[in-house]
Design a protein around this motif. Structure first.
Motif, PDB file in Angstrom:
ATOM      1  N   LYS A 242      48.096  54.903  32.588  1.00 50.38           N
ATOM      2  CA  LYS A 242      48.803  54.090  31.708  1.00 50.38           C
ATOM      3  C   LYS A 242      47.907  53.826  30.135  1.00 50.38           C
ATOM      4  N   GLY A 243      48.318  53.677  29.107  1.00 47.52           N
ATOM      5  CA  GLY A 243      47.799  53.725  27.648  1.00 47.52           C
ATOM      6  C   GLY A 243      47.361  55.303  26.657  1.00 47.52           C
ATOM      7  N   LYS A 341      39.198  47.810  34.740  1.00 48.47           N
ATOM      8  CA  LYS A 341      40.706  48.118  35.195  1.00 48.47           C
ATOM      9  C   LYS A 341      41.319  48.848  34.225  1.00 48.47           C
ATOM     10  N   SER A 342      41.255  49.693  33.539  1.00 47.53           N
ATOM     11  CA  SER A 342      42.353  51.414  33.343  1.00 47.53           C
ATOM     12  C   SER A 342      42.265  51.782  35.079  1.00 47.53           C
ATOM     13  N   THR A 345      44.997  49.879  37.376  1.00 50.12           N
ATOM     14  CA  THR A 345      45.923  49.351  36.420  1.00 50.12           C
ATOM     15  C   THR A 345      46.730  50.759  37.210  1.00 50.12           C
ATOM     16  N   SER A 346      45.699  52.100  37.391  1.00 55.57           N
ATOM     17  CA  SER A 346      46.764  53.181  37.075  1.00 55.57           C
ATOM     18  C   SER A 346      46.931  53.329  38.546  1.00 55.57           C
TER      19      SER A 346
END
Length: 369
Positions: A242-243, A341-342, A345-346
């Motif tokens: 994401k992102g 956090k990233s 989430t992934s």
């Protein structure tokens, strides 16, 4: 009309390779090898057709000299086996296609004759008896799948003697019958150990003297090799990372040590290079390094360990590198927390993606995201 050169490099073992290995990676391997052979064209040969596992070149109304033709053949053999060596040494994928690619071989047929041409879908292609003969010469009685074959016709034109010998070549005579017509030729088996292979970049094997700053684990109910494909095949990345605005990569290349891809985030390009580190024998390791970050470098490793037949454990290890006091402070206060956090989430998204049968959406993938 002057004689023309017909020149066909053919990858030996293609049919067995594709049928007995993972189809997608076998296609990538063959595509790469064909590109390598095309790029090894030093005599301005024209590419008439890509014929599955072979390339059909020609040179109209001109035959290179003996020296140039033999050098062209050697250049293609050298490029071919150099790339196979790169695939072998820089491999990270354990699938059958990637593991058995070094077993592929090459044969090259050279013939000559008068050419006619036909136009199919606005493309001009060689046509005629000599074209048929060149292709039939690929089916011969030579007890090898790794050789150079020059028909008697072209051997006569370039003055190649039947007993020609050099460091690489050791020609012998042969003949076969096609449609009641006997065609003679000279052939030389090629010993790849006598080729001076092209050098390639030595892959980066990272040896950290510390533990990872961030470690996250997750169990997936799929085979380890399938999870590796979802991670290393960048056409899947936008489904679970994401992102990121988009990923830029070579869609025809199997990911291996030293390959590169780009993540574009808010217009900023992050260049990643594939690296590795030491692991246990039962673990598969895929790593990435980038220096396009506010700190000095960032290494992230995906370590996959098979647990059962269709279950594996994924461990993600993050090694940020910061040298200056300011960057160490930045890493401690902001970056480390954001990375954790990233990644979490992934991982959550990857777990959902795997459960939704990614193969069902695969056909809709764009060629290059």
């Amino acid at each position: 009309m002057a004689n023309s050169l017909l020149f066909i490099p053919d990858i030996s073992g293609f049919t067995k390779f594709v049928q007995n290995t993972e189809v997608e990676h076998s296609q990538h391997v063959i595509s790469e090898l064909l590109e390598v052979l095309i790029n090894a064209n030093t005599q301005s040969l024209k590419l008439a057709e890509v014929e599955g596992d072979a390339l059909f070149f020609y040179k109209g109304n001109e035959i290179p000299s003996q020296e140039k033709l033999l050098a062209q053949i050697e250049t293609m053999f050298t490029a071919f086996y150099s790339h196979l060596k790169l695939l072998e040494k820089n491999r990270i994928c354990p699938c059958n296609a990637c593991a058995t690619a070094p077993n592929l071989q090459l044969k090259i047929v050279a013939h000559s004759g008068e050419l006619q041409f036909i136009t199919v879908q606005e493309k001009r292609k060689p046509f005629g008896q000599s074209v048929i003969e060149a292709h039939r010469l690929l089916k011969n009685s030579i007890a090898s799948d790794n050789y150079a074959l020059l028909s008697n016709e072209i051997s006569r034109i370039i003055g190649l003697p039947a007993d020609y010998k050099s460091k690489l070549y050791n020609f012998d005579q042969g003949q076969d019958t096609y449609d009641d017509k006997e065609i003679g030729y000279l052939f030389s088996k090629i010993d790849k150990n006598k080729l001076k292979l092209n050098p390639f970049a030595i892959p980066e094997v990272v040896d950290f003297k510390c533990t990872a700053s961030i470690v996250l684990e997750r169990t997936f109910k799929i085979p380890a090799t399938q999870l590796l494909e979802y991670i290393t095949n960048y056409s899947y990345r936008h489904y679970w990372v994401k992102g990121v605005d988009r990923f830029e990569y070579d869609p025809n290349e199997v990911t291996r040590l030293g390959t590169e891809h780009v993540c574009v985030i808010d217009g900023k390009r992050l260049n990643f290079t594939t690296v590795t580190k030491k692991a246990d024998n039962d673990e598969i390791v895929y790593g990435e390094r980038t220096t396009d970050v506010p700190i000095d470098a960032l290494y992230q490793f995906y370590i996959i360990k098979p647990l059962f037949e269709n279950t594996c454990k994924l461990t993600i290890e993050i090694y940020p590198k910061a040298i200056s006091f300011f960057r160490k402070l930045l890493l401690y206060l902001l970056i480390k927390r954001a990375i954790r956090k990233s990644i979490k989430t992934s991982l959550d998204t990857l777990e959902i993606f795997v459960k939704e049968d990614p193969k069902s959406v695969r056909v809709s993938f764009p060629e290059n995201l």
